[in-house]
Design an enzyme around this catalytic site. Structure first.
Site, PDB file in Angstrom:
ATOM      1  N   LYS A 156      35.312  42.489  88.005  1.00 19.46           N
ATOM      2  CA  LYS A 156      36.686  41.991  87.887  1.00 19.46           C
ATOM      3  C   LYS A 156      36.703  40.451  87.921  1.00 19.46           C
ATOM      4  O   LYS A 156      37.486  39.823  87.219  1.00 19.46           O
ATOM      5  CB  LYS A 156      37.574  42.572  88.995  1.00 19.46           C
ATOM      6  N   LYS A 159      32.203  52.600  79.910  1.00 10.94           N
ATOM      7  CA  LYS A 159      33.310  53.202  80.643  1.00 10.94           C
ATOM      8  C   LYS A 159      34.633  53.065  79.907  1.00 10.94           C
ATOM      9  O   LYS A 159      34.967  51.989  79.422  1.00 10.94           O
ATOM     10  CB  LYS A 159      33.427  52.523  82.007  1.00 10.94           C
ATOM     11  N   LYS A 194      41.425  51.171  81.736  1.00  4.22           N
ATOM     12  CA  LYS A 194      42.642  50.463  81.350  1.00  4.22           C
ATOM     13  C   LYS A 194      42.327  49.003  81.033  1.00  4.22           C
ATOM     14  O   LYS A 194      42.734  48.488  80.000  1.00  4.22           O
ATOM     15  CB  LYS A 194      43.676  50.542  82.473  1.00  4.22           C
TER      16      LYS A 194
HETATM   17  P1  ATP Z   1      41.324  49.503  85.728  1.00  2.00           P
HETATM   18  O1  ATP Z   1      40.647  49.221  84.422  1.00  2.00           O
HETATM   19  O2  ATP Z   1      42.611  48.770  85.909  1.00  2.00           O
HETATM   20  O3  ATP Z   1      40.384  49.433  86.901  1.00  2.00           O
HETATM   21  P2  ATP Z   1      40.914  52.294  85.438  1.00  2.00           P
HETATM   22  O4  ATP Z   1      41.201  52.757  84.062  1.00  2.00           O
HETATM   23  O5  ATP Z   1      39.510  52.048  85.824  1.00  2.00           O
HETATM   24  O6  ATP Z   1      41.804  51.006  85.642  1.00  2.00           O
HETATM   25  P3  ATP Z   1      41.614  53.134  88.057  1.00  2.00           P
HETATM   26  O7  ATP Z   1      43.030  53.152  88.495  1.00  2.00           O
HETATM   27  O8  ATP Z   1      40.722  52.003  88.486  1.00  2.00           O
HETATM   28  O9  ATP Z   1      41.586  53.270  86.466  1.00  2.00           O
HETATM   29  O10 ATP Z   1      40.889  54.472  88.488  1.00  2.00           O
HETATM   30  C1  ATP Z   1      41.601  55.628  88.855  1.00  2.00           C
HETATM   31  C2  ATP Z   1      40.656  56.792  88.974  1.00  2.00           C
HETATM   32  O11 ATP Z   1      40.162  57.134  87.682  1.00  2.00           O
HETATM   33  C3  ATP Z   1      39.430  56.521  89.832  1.00  2.00           C
HETATM   34  O12 ATP Z   1      39.160  57.681  90.575  1.00  2.00           O
HETATM   35  C4  ATP Z   1      38.326  56.287  88.842  1.00  2.00           C
HETATM   36  O13 ATP Z   1      37.080  56.676  89.332  1.00  2.00           O
HETATM   37  C5  ATP Z   1      38.757  57.185  87.703  1.00  2.00           C
HETATM   38  N1  ATP Z   1      38.263  56.663  86.427  1.00  2.00           N
HETATM   39  C6  ATP Z   1      38.708  55.582  85.765  1.00  2.00           C
HETATM   40  N2  ATP Z   1      38.018  55.408  84.626  1.00  2.00           N
HETATM   41  C7  ATP Z   1      37.094  56.414  84.586  1.00  2.00           C
HETATM   42  C8  ATP Z   1      36.073  56.806  83.653  1.00  2.00           C
HETATM   43  N3  ATP Z   1      35.894  56.133  82.537  1.00  2.00           N
HETATM   44  N4  ATP Z   1      35.330  57.890  83.926  1.00  2.00           N
HETATM   45  C9  ATP Z   1      35.539  58.606  85.070  1.00  2.00           C
HETATM   46  N5  ATP Z   1      36.472  58.292  85.980  1.00  2.00           N
HETATM   47  C10 ATP Z   1      37.252  57.222  85.750  1.00  2.00           C
HETATM   48 MG    MG Z   2      39.071  50.910  87.690  1.00  2.00          MG
END
Ligand code: ATP
Ligand code: MG
Length: 333
Positions: free
Chosen positions: A113, A197, A200
């Site tokens: 980040k 990965k 968002k």
């Molecule tokens: P950001 O990019 O803002 O961090 P994010 O898309 O990673 O957002 P989070 O809110 O950080 O989403 O994560 C919420 C949940 O979704 C967590 O349990 C995280 O492990 C899961 N998660 C997010 N992206 C993935 C992924 N690509 N594969 C598996 N689990 C995921």
């Molecule tokens: Mg995340």
């Protein structure tokens, strides 16, 4: 006997995507029958990357509707908004006193980040794992269903819980463990841009609420290469990513079919992508329809949030009282 406790949350910084669904929410749904579950919307956490979110409430409401549409049942699980439970922030303050700069700086998610937002490397970002630990241990969680990207943060939560117990010679906190359905590895949903990965902030996500046209467009644009040149060769990352997604949304026959074509060097990525897009659409369409329906139901959403906040606070207040006693806060007057 008491059911084991489960806690997990998602930040309301955008729509829920396939990574969130398969990495987290799908496990929430599986667990709600057999465990005492707390599923929350991490609105305080979202300020670490979105310090002035134009409309925080809109994001919270969206995730709440999405949780419910996916099948989290407020009759079975406690669904709540993080900021509705101020005790979490109080525990966060206490835990921060026993979290050290070096270990926080070494966290992969912090380093990622910090790289993504070099102009806003705030202390909240640094102490993200501490707030996450507070979220988890305030309900004395035994299990935490999260995706593989959160593995290290969960390890930190375990460390902070152990450290607290050790420092204050107590057993207030159980040590939370990751939960994965079927007991396998934690899952990571890849991006369509050839990256590791879907996320968002990575800007490469397919959302649950996305319409079919947009899903087709995104999948057809997915990164590929010029094709295999040798029989049975190992798939490069971008191609493996497409197969990984297919493994999740398509039938085993479909996967085997394209795998065979790949191994014989006869694959046409266009065909694979078309199939993948249709299978994603078939999977997400019923969820999307429910999201749109629930999103319009103000009264229902308000009721779920209110009931959830009350239940979550009850549990949080209890733990916090114990914590304060253990640390040594005494009423002087
Ligand atoms: P950001 O990019 O803002 O961090 P994010 O898309 O990673 O957002 P989070 O809110 O950080 O989403 O994560 C919420 C949940 O979704 C967590 O349990 C995280 O492990 C899961 N998660 C997010 N992206 C993935 C992924 N690509 N594969 C598996 N689990 C995921
Ligand atoms: Mg995340």
């Amino acid at each position: 006997m008491n059911k084991p406790t489960v806690v997990s949350g998602i930040r309301p910084t955008g729509f829920l995507h396939l990574g969130n669904y398969f990495g987290a929410v799908q496990n929430f749904i599986k667990m709600q029958n057999d465990f005492s579950c707390y599923f929350f919307i991490a609105d305080i956490h979202s300020l670490t990357t979105h310090p002035t979110p134009g409309n925080l409430q809109a994001g919270v409401r969206q995730v709440l509707a999405e949780y419910l549409a996916c099948g989290i049942d407020p009759e079975k699980a406690t669904i709540f908004i993080q900021s509705d439970v101020p005790e979490v922030s109080e525990l966060y303050a206490f835990l921060n006193m026993n979290a050290y700069l070096g270990e926080l700086e070494r966290t992969t998610s912090f380093k990622d980040k910090a790289r993504q937002q070099p102009d806003n490397v705030n202390a909240g970002l640094l102490t993200y794992p501490v707030l996450m630990a507070a979220d988890i241990i305030i309900h004395k969680a035994d299990f935490v269903p999260v995706g593989k990207d959160q593995e290290q943060n969960l390890e930190m939560a375990r460390k902070f819980a152990k450290r607290f117990n050790r420092m204050y010679k107590t057993e207030v906190f159980p040590i939370p463990r990751p939960f994965t359905a079927g007991g396998g590895d934690m899952i990571k949903i890849p991006g369509l841009d050839g990256s590791g990965k879907m996320g968002k902030s990575e800007g490469n996500a397919i959302n649950l609420v996305e319409d079919p046209k947009s899903i087709r467009k995104k999948v057809m644009r997915a990164v590929t290469d010029s094709g295999p040149t040798e029989m049975n060769q190992k798939k490069p990352e971008a191609i493996q990513n497409l197969f990984t997604l297919m493994d999740i949304v398509s039938t085993p026959d479909t996967v085997a079919h394209f795998d065979e074509l790949y191994n014989k060097c006869e694959i046409r990525y266009g065909d694979l992508k078309k199939q993948l897009a249709e299978d994603i659409i078939a999977y997400t369409t019923p969820i999307r329809e429910r999201i749109l329906e629930i999103h319009g139901d103000d009264a229902y959403l308000a009721k779920v949030a209110k009931t959830g906040a009350e239940k979550a606070r009850e549990s949080a207040i209890k733990t916090l009282q114990e914590v304060k006693e253990v640390i040594g806060f005494k009423k002087l007057f």
